[in-house]
Scaffold this active site. Structure first.
Site, PDB file in Angstrom:
ATOM      1  N   SER A  66     -23.159 -15.012  11.086  1.00  0.00           N
ATOM      2  CA  SER A  66     -22.117 -14.492  10.196  1.00  0.00           C
ATOM      3  C   SER A  66     -20.706 -14.396  10.763  1.00  0.00           C
ATOM      4  CB  SER A  66     -22.524 -13.114   9.675  1.00  0.00           C
ATOM      5  OG  SER A  66     -23.412 -13.272   8.609  1.00  0.00           O
ATOM      6  N   LYS A 107     -14.379  -5.970   9.199  1.00  0.00           N
ATOM      7  CA  LYS A 107     -15.431  -6.187   8.202  1.00  0.00           C
ATOM      8  C   LYS A 107     -15.911  -4.827   7.690  1.00  0.00           C
ATOM      9  CE  LYS A 107     -19.828  -8.779   7.920  1.00  0.00           C
ATOM     10  NZ  LYS A 107     -20.799  -9.572   8.690  1.00  0.00           N
ATOM     11  N   SER A 114     -21.679 -14.002   6.585  1.00  0.00           N
ATOM     12  CA  SER A 114     -21.276 -12.935   5.701  1.00  0.00           C
ATOM     13  C   SER A 114     -19.892 -12.356   6.018  1.00  0.00           C
ATOM     14  CB  SER A 114     -22.304 -11.799   5.766  1.00  0.00           C
ATOM     15  OG  SER A 114     -22.373 -11.259   7.074  1.00  0.00           O
TER      16      SER A 114
HETATM   17  N1  GLN Z   1     -26.380 -15.980   6.807  1.00  0.00           N
HETATM   18  C1  GLN Z   1     -27.395 -15.288   7.507  1.00  0.00           C
HETATM   19  C2  GLN Z   1     -28.242 -14.483   6.577  1.00  0.00           C
HETATM   20  O1  GLN Z   1     -28.091 -14.613   5.416  1.00  0.00           O
HETATM   21  C3  GLN Z   1     -26.800 -14.471   8.610  1.00  0.00           C
HETATM   22  C4  GLN Z   1     -26.252 -13.166   8.174  1.00  0.00           C
HETATM   23  C5  GLN Z   1     -25.555 -12.470   9.289  1.00  0.00           C
HETATM   24  O2  GLN Z   1     -25.379 -13.004  10.380  1.00  0.00           O
HETATM   25  N2  GLN Z   1     -25.200 -11.235   9.041  1.00  0.00           N
HETATM   26  O3  GLN Z   1     -29.083 -13.764   6.985  1.00  0.00           O
END
Ligand code: GLN
Length: 472
Positions: A178, A79, A154
């Site tokens: 994420s 990532k 994400s």
């Molecule tokens: N989807 C979650 C957010 O928008 C988690 C993001 C993540 O785990 N980096 O905060």
């Protein structure tokens, strides 16, 4: 079976038996990336030259008859919020578009020691803020299983890369789901380790008390292999920690699994509820003791608590991008403050700016007690919920996501509906415990994951349960 779909172990054996060379292996991945990445956009950056160079070194090792580490020659993706020395690291943001990482994250160092072959950096929501990878400044990633749909986020680029056979495994980061949610949406395995189990040194911080790096793979065994390499105490991350739990023999007939009664109520897609109930039934048929448990503060308050703590920490972490120290610098004025504000205005996307504003507000004088401090107290109640539940059960089972992978564009206009995607996952980060998403079936040909939550440092337990789900 195509070479790109083999497991880590099968590739390791293939390399040792000289069924194929590391160069052939890497070339076949690069070819597939060339064919498919234009459409899927899993990778922001592909390091073709570096990957081929690493493969050549592996082939020399094999030719010399030297021992190959378990991940030696295995092509993987990272990532793009994890630093790899001398490669770009954008965090999916314009503000870091031209940033080159000056050092390796600890996880990368460990994988380099193994001689795993890095193929490239994968797409993500800007600074890991999002659940669909649509908030990347460089464009959305598409779900390889249905290209009209999002891959989740994400870590959507990492999950899509593994699902499409564009990498054997990938690293993601999980602050509020994420790793798990994109794994669920792309039909692969995603492990969010215990807070501290994997060093965060070299991970671009989102919310430091919640962030964890973990593997995304096609099989549980692969997740275990990668996790065992990257875990462990790191002197460069003072929050890192590892306790080896004695490897007690696992027997599904002795497993006590808890189902939180609050999790199967509002807002969940009834088809996902049905599929999850069937998976749980299958575990019960294998002999697992299923019991209802209660996590009273989790469903009502976890998401709200997360959306106070996460932006508060993120707004502090993102203060360092000032147009001077890193990346984009908009110098249209001689006034330093103007440089700061214009660089941040032009460099950050809308969702990141929204969270900086919310976090700054929650931390400001007069509101701190009402929001941030109260959220920290609720966080303690959420931890307590889990601690009490784990007195009675070994693992907790829930759906990973309340919805199927949604259509591209479906939720970007409505941040609240996007935030609701994370309802089952954020409590786990607030409590700092490990959780795994494993594919448990399909609805209308779209994958559905089941989430297996465990006690701190009991990754091996949730992986064992995951293996039973995988087999069934
Ligand atoms: N989807 C979650 C957010 O928008 C988690 C993001 C993540 O785990 N980096 O905060």
């Amino acid at each position: 079976m195509e070479i790109q779909n083999l497991t880590i172990k099968a590739i390791h054996q293939g390399l040792r038996n000289k069924d194929f060379s590391a160069t052939e292996l890497v070339e076949s991945f690069l070819k597939r990336i060339e064919e498919e990445n234009k459409e899927i956009f899993a990778y922001i950056f592909v390091d073709q030259e570096g990957a081929l160079q690493q493969a050549k070194e592996i082939d020399q090792l094999i030719a010399q008859g030297r021992e190959l580490p378990v991940l030696g020659g295995i092509p993987f993706a990272v990532k793009d919020n994890i630093l790899v020395k001398d490669l770009p690291c954008t965090a999916g943001s314009k503000i870091l578009e031209n940033y080159i990482a000056p050092y390796d994250a600890t996880v990368i160092k460990k994988l380099k020691n193994q001689k795993a072959v890095l193929l490239g950096k994968t797409n993500l929501d800007e600074f890991a803020m999002g659940s669909s990878t649509e908030y990347s400044a460089f464009g959305p990633t598409r779900n390889p299983l249905d290209k009209e749909r999002v891959p989740g986020g994400s870590s959507g680029g990492s999950a899509a890369a593994v699902s499409a056979g564009l990498a054997v495994f990938a690293l993601g980061s999980d602050t509020g789901g994420s790793i798990r949610q994109p794994a669920s949406f792309c039909g692969v395995v995603g492990l969010k380790p215990t807070y501290g189990a994997v060093s965060r040194f070299g991970l671009i911080a989102m919310a430091s008390s919640l962030d964890q790096i973990g593997p995304i793979t096609r099989t549980i065994q692969d997740a275990r292999t990668v996790f065992n390499i990257i875990k462990g105490k790191d002197p460069l991350d003072s929050t890192s920690f590892w306790i080896e739990k004695s490897d007690s023999k696992f027997n599904i007939k002795e497993l006590r699994a808890g189902i939180p009664k609050e999790f199967f109520v509002k807002g969940i897609d009834p088809r996902i509820e049905k599929l999850t109930t069937e998976s749980i039934k299958r575990l019960e048929n294998e002999g697992a003791k299923i019991q209802e448990i209660s996590l009273p503060h989790c469903t009502d308050y976890a998401l709200a608590t997360y959306h106070i703590i996460m932006p508060s920490e993120a707004s502090s972490n993102l203060a360092r991008y000032d147009g001077i120290k890193y990346g984009l610098s908009v110098q249209e004025s001689n006034d330093l403050k103007e440089v700061y504000s214009r660089s941040r205005q032009q460099g950050f996307g809308q969702e990141v700016r929204r969270r900086i504003m919310l976090g700054t507000f929650a931390l400001s004088a007069g509101y701190y007690d009402a929001y941030y401090l109260r959220a920290q107290k609720v966080r303690t109640l959420i931890r307590e919920d889990f601690r009490k539940a784990f007195e009675k059960v070994d693992v907790i089972l829930t759906p990973t996501s309340p919805t199927l992978p949604f259509k591209i564009g479906e939720k970007t206009k409505d941040p609240l509906s996007m935030y609701l995607s994370d309802i089952f996952m954020t409590a786990v980060n607030l409590a700092g415990i490990p959780a795994l998403s494993v594919p448990s079936g399909k609805v209308e040909n779209l994958p559905v994951g089941i989430q297996i939550i465990g006690k701190p440092f009991e990754e091996e337990m949730i992986l064992k349960v995951g293996e039973v789900v995988e087999k069934l």
